[in-house]
Design an enzyme around this catalytic site. Structure first.
Site, short mmCIF file in Angstrom:
data_model
loop_
_atom_site.label_atom_id
_atom_site.label_comp_id
_atom_site.label_asym_id
_atom_site.label_seq_id
_atom_site.Cartn_x
_atom_site.Cartn_y
_atom_site.Cartn_z
N ASN A 110 0.90 -1.31 0.10
CA ASN A 110 0.26 -0.12 0.00
C ASN A 110 0.94 1.22 -0.04
O ASN A 110 1.96 1.25 0.43
CB ASN A 110 -0.82 0.08 0.90
CG ASN A 110 -1.73 1.19 1.19
OD1 ASN A 110 -2.45 1.60 0.23
ND2 ASN A 110 -1.87 1.87 2.47
N HIS A 112 0.93 5.19 1.16
CA HIS A 112 0.25 6.21 2.13
C HIS A 112 1.03 7.43 2.17
O HIS A 112 2.22 7.51 2.47
CB HIS A 112 0.21 5.62 3.58
CG HIS A 112 -0.55 6.38 4.61
ND1 HIS A 112 -1.74 6.45 4.67
CD2 HIS A 112 0.04 7.13 5.51
CE1 HIS A 112 -2.32 7.13 5.70
NE2 HIS A 112 -1.19 7.75 6.19
N SER A 139 4.96 6.80 2.18
CA SER A 139 5.59 5.44 2.54
C SER A 139 4.83 4.59 1.64
O SER A 139 3.74 4.28 1.51
CB SER A 139 5.51 5.40 4.03
OG SER A 139 5.60 6.52 4.85
N ASP A 148 -2.34 0.85 8.02
CA ASP A 148 -1.30 1.67 7.96
C ASP A 148 0.17 1.31 8.89
O ASP A 148 0.79 2.10 8.89
CB ASP A 148 -1.59 3.00 7.81
CG ASP A 148 -2.51 3.51 7.01
OD1 ASP A 148 -2.53 2.95 5.87
OD2 ASP A 148 -3.26 4.44 7.38
C1 GRF Z 1 -2.50 8.69 -2.81
O1 GRF Z 1 -2.37 9.93 -2.01
C2 GRF Z 1 -2.13 7.57 -2.06
O2 GRF Z 1 -1.09 7.64 -1.20
C3 GRF Z 1 -3.54 7.25 -1.15
O3 GRF Z 1 -4.55 7.74 -1.87
C4 GRF Z 1 -4.23 8.44 -2.73
C5 GRF Z 1 -4.66 7.82 -4.29
O4 GRF Z 1 -4.40 8.79 -5.22
N1 GRF Z 1 -3.56 6.06 -0.44
P1 GRF Z 1 -4.74 8.23 -6.66
O5 GRF Z 1 -5.85 7.49 -7.05
O6 GRF Z 1 -3.48 7.19 -6.84
O7 GRF Z 1 -4.37 9.52 -7.68
#
Ligand code: GRF
Length: 198
Positions: A110, A112, A139, A148
């Protein structure tokens, strides 16, 4: 043999696009995209994945109501049918039961937008601003049942500038997300789980 990657999204999918483009741009990349799964039929990322020639599927969580396990069983069916070896969550906005990450133990990543373990959960960019941090970032971590909290395999740092708005900080972090996630996936797919710092 390349690892088969499924990417799970809920929204615009810009991280998904950066992952797919990185895999498609380099014949030596040790992974290939086999599926983009969205829990939202209206997710903007679906059309982007199709334009990149990647198979898409929607598993809408809403008909399952509170039955998270039935929703996850349906996702697992699609992920297995695609032959996925690695799952990349990329803006997937659902809390899961423990059994979903447990099933994909050590094979689910994932991204974050904070320097974990700081600022888990929602609105991490706002949390970083509110805390008066001098820097933030993003991260990539292995997904475990606790939100997370899995082992971090890559991190990229950005400065927080005087007077930053949440949108300005989010955009600065996002630019790094698009570099970090493909770099981590490249190493992870090759079996290297050591941590990248950018
Ligand atoms: C990103 O900021 C990611 O870190 C978080 O959700 C957002 C997704 O954006 N988990 P996208 O759909 O990849 O543009």
């Amino acid at each position: 043999m390349k690892k088969k990657v499924a990417i799970i999204i809920s929204g615009g999918g810009s991280n998904m696009v950066s992952l797919v483009k990185a895999m498609q741009a380099d014949a030596d990349f040790p992974a290939e995209p086999v599926l983009v799964l969205s829990n939202k039929p209206e997710a903007g990322g679906l059309a982007k994945a199709e334009a990149l020639g990647v198979k898409t599927v929607v598993v809408d969580h809403r008909p399952f109501g509170k039955d998270r396990e039935a929703f996850e069983a349906e996702m697992n069916k699609e992920l297995e049918a695609a032959g996925a070896d690695i799952i990349c969550l990329a803006g997937f906005m659902r809390i899961t039961t423990p059994s979903f990450p447990e099933k994909w133990d050590g094979r689910m990543l994932n991204i974050h937008p904070s320097l974990l373990p700081k600022f888990k959960g929602l609105h991490p960019q706002q949390q970083a601003l509110d805390a008066g941090e001098a820097e933030s970032g993003c991260s990539v971590h292995v997904v475990t049942p606790e939100l997370d909290a899995g082992p971090v395999v890559g991190q990229a740092v950005v400065p927080i500038l005087e007077g930053d708005t949440v949108d300005e900080l989010s955009a600065r972090i996002m630019a790094k997300e698009h570099q970090l996630y493909p770099a981590v996936l490249r190493r992870f797919a090759a079996g290297d789980t050591s941590r990248i710092e950018m």
